[in-house]
Design a protein around this motif. Structure first.
Motif, PDB file in Angstrom:
ATOM      1  N   ALA A 283       0.826  -1.207   0.000  1.00  0.00           N
ATOM      2  CA  ALA A 283       0.000   0.000   0.000  1.00  0.00           C
ATOM      3  C   ALA A 283       0.860   1.256   0.000  1.00  0.00           C
ATOM      4  N   ARG A 284       1.977   1.203   0.708  1.00  0.00           N
ATOM      5  CA  ARG A 284       2.877   2.353   0.741  1.00  0.00           C
ATOM      6  C   ARG A 284       3.497   2.594  -0.633  1.00  0.00           C
ATOM      7  N   ARG A 285       3.861   1.503  -1.305  1.00  0.00           N
ATOM      8  CA  ARG A 285       4.460   1.652  -2.642  1.00  0.00           C
ATOM      9  C   ARG A 285       3.453   2.231  -3.631  1.00  0.00           C
ATOM     10  N   LEU A 286       2.202   1.767  -3.568  1.00  0.00           N
ATOM     11  CA  LEU A 286       1.190   2.299  -4.484  1.00  0.00           C
ATOM     12  C   LEU A 286       0.919   3.776  -4.214  1.00  0.00           C
ATOM     13  N   GLY A 287       0.855   4.152  -2.947  1.00  0.00           N
ATOM     14  CA  GLY A 287       0.706   5.557  -2.599  1.00  0.00           C
ATOM     15  C   GLY A 287      -0.694   6.113  -2.699  1.00  0.00           C
ATOM     16  N   PHE A 288      -1.711   5.251  -2.892  1.00  0.00           N
ATOM     17  CA  PHE A 288      -3.092   5.731  -2.883  1.00  0.00           C
ATOM     18  C   PHE A 288      -3.513   6.013  -1.433  1.00  0.00           C
ATOM     19  N   SER A 289      -4.572   6.792  -1.264  1.00  0.00           N
ATOM     20  CA  SER A 289      -5.033   7.040   0.097  1.00  0.00           C
ATOM     21  C   SER A 289      -5.465   5.739   0.770  1.00  0.00           C
ATOM     22  N   GLU A 290      -6.011   4.782  -0.008  1.00  0.00           N
ATOM     23  CA  GLU A 290      -6.293   3.437   0.503  1.00  0.00           C
ATOM     24  C   GLU A 290      -6.082   2.388  -0.578  1.00  0.00           C
ATOM     25  N   THR A 291      -5.729   1.201  -0.129  1.00  0.00           N
ATOM     26  CA  THR A 291      -5.597   0.021  -0.984  1.00  0.00           C
ATOM     27  C   THR A 291      -6.349  -1.127  -0.313  1.00  0.00           C
ATOM     28  N   VAL A 292      -7.096  -1.885  -1.110  1.00  0.00           N
ATOM     29  CA  VAL A 292      -7.915  -2.995  -0.602  1.00  0.00           C
ATOM     30  C   VAL A 292      -7.338  -4.323  -1.071  1.00  0.00           C
ATOM     31  N   PHE A 293      -7.316  -5.300  -0.167  1.00  0.00           N
ATOM     32  CA  PHE A 293      -6.951  -6.679  -0.494  1.00  0.00           C
ATOM     33  C   PHE A 293      -8.194  -7.543  -0.297  1.00  0.00           C
ATOM     34  N   VAL A 294      -8.592  -8.249  -1.353  1.00  0.00           N
ATOM     35  CA  VAL A 294      -9.794  -9.094  -1.302  1.00  0.00           C
ATOM     36  C   VAL A 294      -9.370 -10.495  -0.877  1.00  0.00           C
ATOM     37  N   ASP A 295      -9.795 -10.894   0.307  1.00  0.00           N
ATOM     38  CA  ASP A 295      -9.405 -12.194   0.851  1.00  0.00           C
ATOM     39  C   ASP A 295     -10.390 -13.305   0.512  1.00  0.00           C
ATOM     40  N   ASP A 296     -11.621 -12.964   0.193  1.00  0.00           N
ATOM     41  CA  ASP A 296     -12.614 -13.954  -0.236  1.00  0.00           C
ATOM     42  C   ASP A 296     -13.549 -13.262  -1.219  1.00  0.00           C
ATOM     43  N   PRO A 297     -13.344 -13.447  -2.527  1.00  0.00           N
ATOM     44  CA  PRO A 297     -14.153 -12.726  -3.519  1.00  0.00           C
ATOM     45  C   PRO A 297     -15.602 -13.180  -3.568  1.00  0.00           C
ATOM     46  N   GLU A 298     -15.923 -14.357  -3.049  1.00  0.00           N
ATOM     47  CA  GLU A 298     -17.307 -14.835  -3.046  1.00  0.00           C
ATOM     48  C   GLU A 298     -18.091 -14.277  -1.864  1.00  0.00           C
ATOM     49  N   ARG A 299     -17.461 -14.170  -0.715  1.00  0.00           N
ATOM     50  CA  ARG A 299     -18.124 -13.639   0.485  1.00  0.00           C
ATOM     51  C   ARG A 299     -17.881 -12.146   0.655  1.00  0.00           C
ATOM     52  N   GLY A 300     -16.907 -11.596  -0.072  1.00  0.00           N
ATOM     53  CA  GLY A 300     -16.629 -10.177   0.023  1.00  0.00           C
ATOM     54  C   GLY A 300     -15.788  -9.796   1.227  1.00  0.00           C
ATOM     55  N   VAL A 301     -14.905 -10.679   1.668  1.00  0.00           N
ATOM     56  CA  VAL A 301     -14.028 -10.372   2.801  1.00  0.00           C
ATOM     57  C   VAL A 301     -12.874  -9.500   2.304  1.00  0.00           C
ATOM     58  N   ILE A 302     -12.708  -8.321   2.903  1.00  0.00           N
ATOM     59  CA  ILE A 302     -11.689  -7.378   2.442  1.00  0.00           C
ATOM     60  C   ILE A 302     -10.845  -6.867   3.604  1.00  0.00           C
ATOM     61  N   ASP A 303      -9.665  -6.351   3.262  1.00  0.00           N
ATOM     62  CA  ASP A 303      -8.706  -5.813   4.218  1.00  0.00           C
ATOM     63  C   ASP A 303      -8.204  -4.492   3.634  1.00  0.00           C
ATOM     64  N   ILE A 304      -8.235  -3.402   4.426  1.00  0.00           N
ATOM     65  CA  ILE A 304      -8.015  -2.043   3.923  1.00  0.00           C
ATOM     66  C   ILE A 304      -6.779  -1.422   4.569  1.00  0.00           C
ATOM     67  N   TYR A 305      -5.929  -0.790   3.738  1.00  0.00           N
ATOM     68  CA  TYR A 305      -4.710  -0.143   4.231  1.00  0.00           C
ATOM     69  C   TYR A 305      -4.553   1.241   3.628  1.00  0.00           C
ATOM     70  N   THR A 306      -4.113   2.199   4.450  1.00  0.00           N
ATOM     71  CA  THR A 306      -3.560   3.452   3.951  1.00  0.00           C
ATOM     72  C   THR A 306      -2.063   3.213   3.742  1.00  0.00           C
ATOM     73  N   PRO A 307      -1.297   4.221   3.301  1.00  0.00           N
ATOM     74  CA  PRO A 307       0.150   4.007   3.196  1.00  0.00           C
ATOM     75  C   PRO A 307       0.850   3.725   4.529  1.00  0.00           C
ATOM     76  N   THR A 308       0.171   4.033   5.651  1.00  0.00           N
ATOM     77  CA  THR A 308       0.849   3.876   6.943  1.00  0.00           C
ATOM     78  C   THR A 308       0.102   3.032   7.966  1.00  0.00           C
ATOM     79  N   LEU A 309      -1.173   2.686   7.732  1.00  0.00           N
ATOM     80  CA  LEU A 309      -1.899   1.920   8.732  1.00  0.00           C
ATOM     81  C   LEU A 309      -3.034   1.109   8.124  1.00  0.00           C
ATOM     82  N   ARG A 310      -3.454   0.097   8.884  1.00  0.00           N
ATOM     83  CA  ARG A 310      -4.574  -0.761   8.513  1.00  0.00           C
ATOM     84  C   ARG A 310      -5.855  -0.185   9.111  1.00  0.00           C
ATOM     85  N   LEU A 311      -6.948  -0.193   8.347  1.00  0.00           N
ATOM     86  CA  LEU A 311      -8.220   0.368   8.792  1.00  0.00           C
ATOM     87  C   LEU A 311      -9.276  -0.733   8.921  1.00  0.00           C
ATOM     88  N   PRO A 312     -10.076  -0.714   9.986  1.00  0.00           N
ATOM     89  CA  PRO A 312     -11.162  -1.685  10.092  1.00  0.00           C
ATOM     90  C   PRO A 312     -12.316  -1.404   9.131  1.00  0.00           C
TER      91      PRO A 312
END
Length: 213
Positions: free
Chosen positions: A40-69
Motif C-alpha cells: 500500500a505504501r508503494r502504491l501511494g493511494f489514500s487506501e488500498t484494498v486486499f480481497v481475501d474472499d471474492p465470493e463472500r466479500g471479505v476485504i482488508d483495507i490499508y492506507t500508506p501507513t496503517l490498517r483500517l477496520p
C-alpha cells in the motif's frame, strides 16, 4: 508482479475527479500484514484494498501507513468492482449494491475512524483553506445550500505519508450525515461527489460514481 485494479471512486457528475483506489483481487498474493502495508505504501493511494474472499466479500483495507477496520471509498469502490450484496470488514458486515456506474454501501457511524468535523461559514472559506500541518484528521465543511442538503467539503488526514488532502472520503461524509441526521450531497476536493442518507435502522447509506482509472 502482484496485479491490482485502479478505480476512481466518488467521481463528479461529468465522470471526472474521484479518489483513486487500488484493489488487489487476489489477496492471497500478498498474505502478511507487513507485506500488505509495504505494498500500500508503494502504491501511494489514500487506501488500498486486499480481497481475501471474492465470493463472500471479505476485504482488508490499508492506507500508506496503517490498517483500517472500515473506510468509505474503499468499500464503495470494491462493492462496485465485485458486485456483491455485502462486504465483510473487520468492523462489520457492510451491505452493498451496484447500479451501472453507481455503488452504495450501508455502514454504522461508529465503524468510521475518528474525524474532526469542522464547520465553516461558507464554501469559499473551505476553498481557501491551506493544508494544515500533520496532526488531527480534519473534515472541513460548509453549507452550499442547506435547504437541499448540499455541502462543500475538504479532507486533511493530518498524516505524514504524502497524502496531504484526501480527494473524497466516504467515512467522513458518513459521520457528518449521522451528526446532521439528514441526506447530503457532498462536493469534495477538486469536484468529487458523495451522496448520503440516514437509514431507519441506524445505518447510513453512502454512494457515488465509480470508474476504472
Amino acid at each position: 508482479m502482484t496485479e491490482y485494479d485502479v478505480l476512481r471512486v466518488f467521481c463528479g457528475p461529468d465522470g471526472d475527479d474521484g479518489n483513486e483506489l487500488g484493489v488487489v483481487r487476489d489477496g492471497a498474493a500478498v498474505p502478511a500484514e507487513d507485506e500488505r502495508q509495504a505494498f500500500a505504501r508503494r502504491l501511494g493511494f489514500s487506501e488500498t484494498v486486499f480481497v481475501d474472499d471474492p465470493e463472500r466479500g471479505v476485504i482488508d483495507i490499508y492506507t500508506p501507513t496503517l490498517r483500517l477496520p472500515f473506510a468509505g471509498h474503499p468499500c464503495v469502490g470494491t462493492a462496485w468492482l465485485l458486485g456483491l450484496p455485502a462486504l465483510i470488514t473487520p468492523a462489520g458486515r457492510v451491505r452493498a449494491r451496484r447500479d451501472g456506474e453507481w455503488a452504495w454501501i450501508e455502514a454504522r457511524a461508529e465503524w468510521a475512524p475518528p474525524r474532526t468535523l469542522r464547520q465553516y461559514g461558507s464554501a469559499a472559506e473551505v476553498d481557501a483553506l491551506p493544508v494544515p500541518p500533520p496532526g488531527e484528521w480534519i473534515y472541513a465543511w460548509a453549507w452550499q445550500d442547506e435547504a437541499v442538503g448540499r455541502v462543500r467539503a475538504r479532507a486533511f488526514p493530518g498524516r505524514d505519508d504524502g497524502i496531504d488532502e484526501d480527494e473524497a472520503t466516504g467515512a467522513a461524509a458518513l459521520l457528518l450525515t449521522a451528526r446532521l441526521g439528514r441526506a447530503l450531497t457532498v462536493t469534495q476536493g477538486r469536484g468529487s461527489q458523495i451522496v448520503t442518507a440516514p437509514r431507519p435502522d441506524g445505518l447510513v447509506e453512502v454512494g457515488g460514481r465509480v470508474r476504472p482509472a
